[in-house]
Structure formats: structure tokens, C-alpha cells
Scaffold this motif. Sequence first.
Motif, short mmCIF file in Angstrom:
data_model
loop_
_atom_site.label_atom_id
_atom_site.label_comp_id
_atom_site.label_asym_id
_atom_site.label_seq_id
_atom_site.Cartn_x
_atom_site.Cartn_y
_atom_site.Cartn_z
N GLN A 218 -5.59 -45.74 86.62
CA GLN A 218 -6.88 -46.08 86.02
C GLN A 218 -6.87 -47.50 85.45
O GLN A 218 -7.83 -48.27 85.62
N GLU A 219 -5.77 -47.86 84.80
CA GLU A 219 -5.68 -49.20 84.22
C GLU A 219 -5.65 -50.27 85.30
O GLU A 219 -6.25 -51.35 85.15
N ALA A 220 -4.94 -50.01 86.40
CA ALA A 220 -4.90 -50.99 87.49
C ALA A 220 -6.28 -51.19 88.10
O ALA A 220 -6.68 -52.32 88.42
N ALA A 221 -7.03 -50.09 88.25
CA ALA A 221 -8.39 -50.22 88.78
C ALA A 221 -9.29 -50.98 87.82
O ALA A 221 -10.16 -51.76 88.24
N THR A 222 -9.11 -50.77 86.53
CA THR A 222 -9.91 -51.50 85.54
C THR A 222 -9.62 -52.99 85.59
O THR A 222 -10.53 -53.83 85.51
N ILE A 223 -8.34 -53.33 85.73
CA ILE A 223 -7.96 -54.75 85.82
C ILE A 223 -8.56 -55.38 87.07
O ILE A 223 -8.98 -56.55 87.06
N ASP A 224 -8.64 -54.61 88.16
CA ASP A 224 -9.21 -55.13 89.40
C ASP A 224 -10.73 -55.24 89.34
O ASP A 224 -11.34 -55.68 90.33
N GLY A 225 -11.33 -54.79 88.25
CA GLY A 225 -12.78 -54.95 88.10
C GLY A 225 -13.59 -53.73 88.49
O GLY A 225 -14.82 -53.85 88.62
N ALA A 226 -12.97 -52.60 88.68
CA ALA A 226 -13.71 -51.39 89.05
C ALA A 226 -14.48 -50.86 87.85
O ALA A 226 -13.96 -50.82 86.73
N SER A 227 -15.70 -50.43 88.08
CA SER A 227 -16.51 -49.86 87.01
C SER A 227 -16.08 -48.41 86.75
O SER A 227 -15.29 -47.83 87.49
N ALA A 228 -16.64 -47.83 85.68
CA ALA A 228 -16.31 -46.44 85.34
C ALA A 228 -16.74 -45.49 86.46
O ALA A 228 -16.02 -44.54 86.79
N LEU A 229 -17.92 -45.74 87.04
CA LEU A 229 -18.38 -44.89 88.13
C LEU A 229 -17.49 -45.02 89.37
O LEU A 229 -17.18 -44.03 90.03
#
Length: 323
Positions: A218-229
Motif C-alpha cells: 500500500q505504501e509503495a502504491a501511495t508513493i507511486d501516486g496511486a489514489s485511494a480508489l
Amino acid sequence: MIPGRTCQWAVRPFCAQNPQPPFETEGQRHAAEEKKIRYNGVFIHCACVHPVYGIFDRAYDIQLLLQLYLVGRHQPNINYRFDNYKEIFTNARFGNALKNTALLTVVISICENALALGLALLVDNVVKGKNLFRAIFYLPVILSGIVSGFIWKIMYSYNFGPVNKVLDMLGLAALKQDWLGNADIAIWAVAVVMIWKGAGYYMIIYLAALQGVPQDVQEAATIDGASALQRFRFITLPLISGSFTICFTLSLINGLKVFDQIAVMTDGGPGFATETIVYLLYKSGFGEGRQGYGTAVGVVLLFIILILNNIQSAILRKREVQL
């Protein structure tokens, strides 16, 4: 034996090999006598009383067999083999019960799992009071189907039910309904009760799956700019797909075998508007005395559950993802 002292019970020839001291107190003597009496009572029951019960039981079975034989002699042309199954597939009542069961199963499976997943996400992301929310949402699961049916039967009452009272307070008196007396909406009222009761159970399963999702992903996706959805769609959903298989399978089975709420709230009515396959089995076998037809309905229901469960499991297991 202590040297210099004689055995007080030496009159018995086996005393030297296996001495048994006398009872020290009167209470021990009475306890030994009561134990002997209990053993004798058990022996008498097993040797005498139980065989007599068995004889009378077998005699009753023989009487029933003789009655069936005599009935068969007086009605030699009757055919018991496939008439019940023929009636099932040609009777409009079974078709109506099948339609109601299918409607309840589809609505319950979709709405229960959607609500349960939403509650699980809410509880998983709340900071304070997580255990309190979990207990509140799980509370309806503790209630039995009979109790929940009685509660909602009172709530749906037209004259003094809280549902219509709330509509009056909101100025929506035109929406007041006889929720269980209207054939068009009674099945939906029952579905609401089942969703309310079962969502908390599936919430626990989804919550356990959500807590097993790795946080580093989840943290890696957040760093890559992925939104919550986007994180929910492409990370969370695939990783909890195994819980979808479990929950949809359980909700499918519960929808196909719904009985308690129907029996308490509507008795299959009004008319046959809420009669399901299981309730048809019950009414035919116990209410109308048609045990053969009720058994045939149960066999058909068994095959329906097996077929649908295998199809659903095969579809959902293809979408499961493992790290």
C-alpha cells in the motif's frame, strides 16, 4: 506390616498378599454402599429395562410396516417412485417458491457482501473505538433467526411499528405501508431483515482479510501516486478475493435455505408471495402431511445448492490472487 504388630484382619487367607484396610469412617461405608447400589441399578437397566424398550420399539416399527403393506394391497396401482418429482416440475407452487428463493438469494448475496465490505473498510480505517464499532455491527449476528424475525415483525407493524412512526415524523406518511401484508413488497422486507442480520458475520471475514493486506504494498502504491480508489481496486480487492469466495458461498447457501424469518414474519404469505423452497418443504411435509413430496423437494434443493455452489466457486477461485 510393622514388626511386633499382628494384622487385625489376618483371619482372611489372602490378607497377607493383598491386605485391604477396613473402612475408616462411617461415611466411607455409606459411600461404598451407594456406589454398589448405583452399579446394580445400571446393570438392571442395561440387562432388563433397555431390552424391553427395544422390543416395544421394534414392535411399533413392525406395526407401521404392516399398515403400509395393507394399504399397498388395497391400492395396487399406486406409484410412489417419481410422482412427487413429476409434481414438482409441473406444479406452479414450486415454480413460485423457486422464483422467491432465487430472488432472495441474489439480493442477499450481493447486498450482504457489499454492506459487509463497507463496514469492514470503515472499522479497519477508524482510529478510535474500533472494538466498539465491531461489536455493534456484529450484534445482530448473535440473535437467532426467530428472535430477529419477531423484532422486525413488530418494527414493520402498520399501526405501531417504528418504521411507519419514523415516516410520520419525517412527513412521509404517504410512504407508510403494510410491509408484510403487501404481496409486492413483503419479499423485500424479509430480504432487508436477512441482510441486517448477516452483514456483521461477513464483515468479520472481510476485516480479517483486510488486516492481512501487506502495508508495504500500500505504501509503495501511495508513493507511486496511486489514489485511494486505485489502491482499493488494484491492490486490496485482488488480495482479499479469497474472502469473497468464502462469503459469497456462505451467503448463497443461506439464501437458498432461508426459513426462520419466513416462518415468523409472513408464514409464506400473503398468499404464497414469500414462500421459499425450504418453507414449501416444511409446509408440505409437516403442515400438509405429505412427507414424500417434502422429501422430494429437499432432494431437488440439495442438487440446486450443489450445482450453484460448484459454479460459483469455480468462477470466484479463478480470480483469487496470492502473494
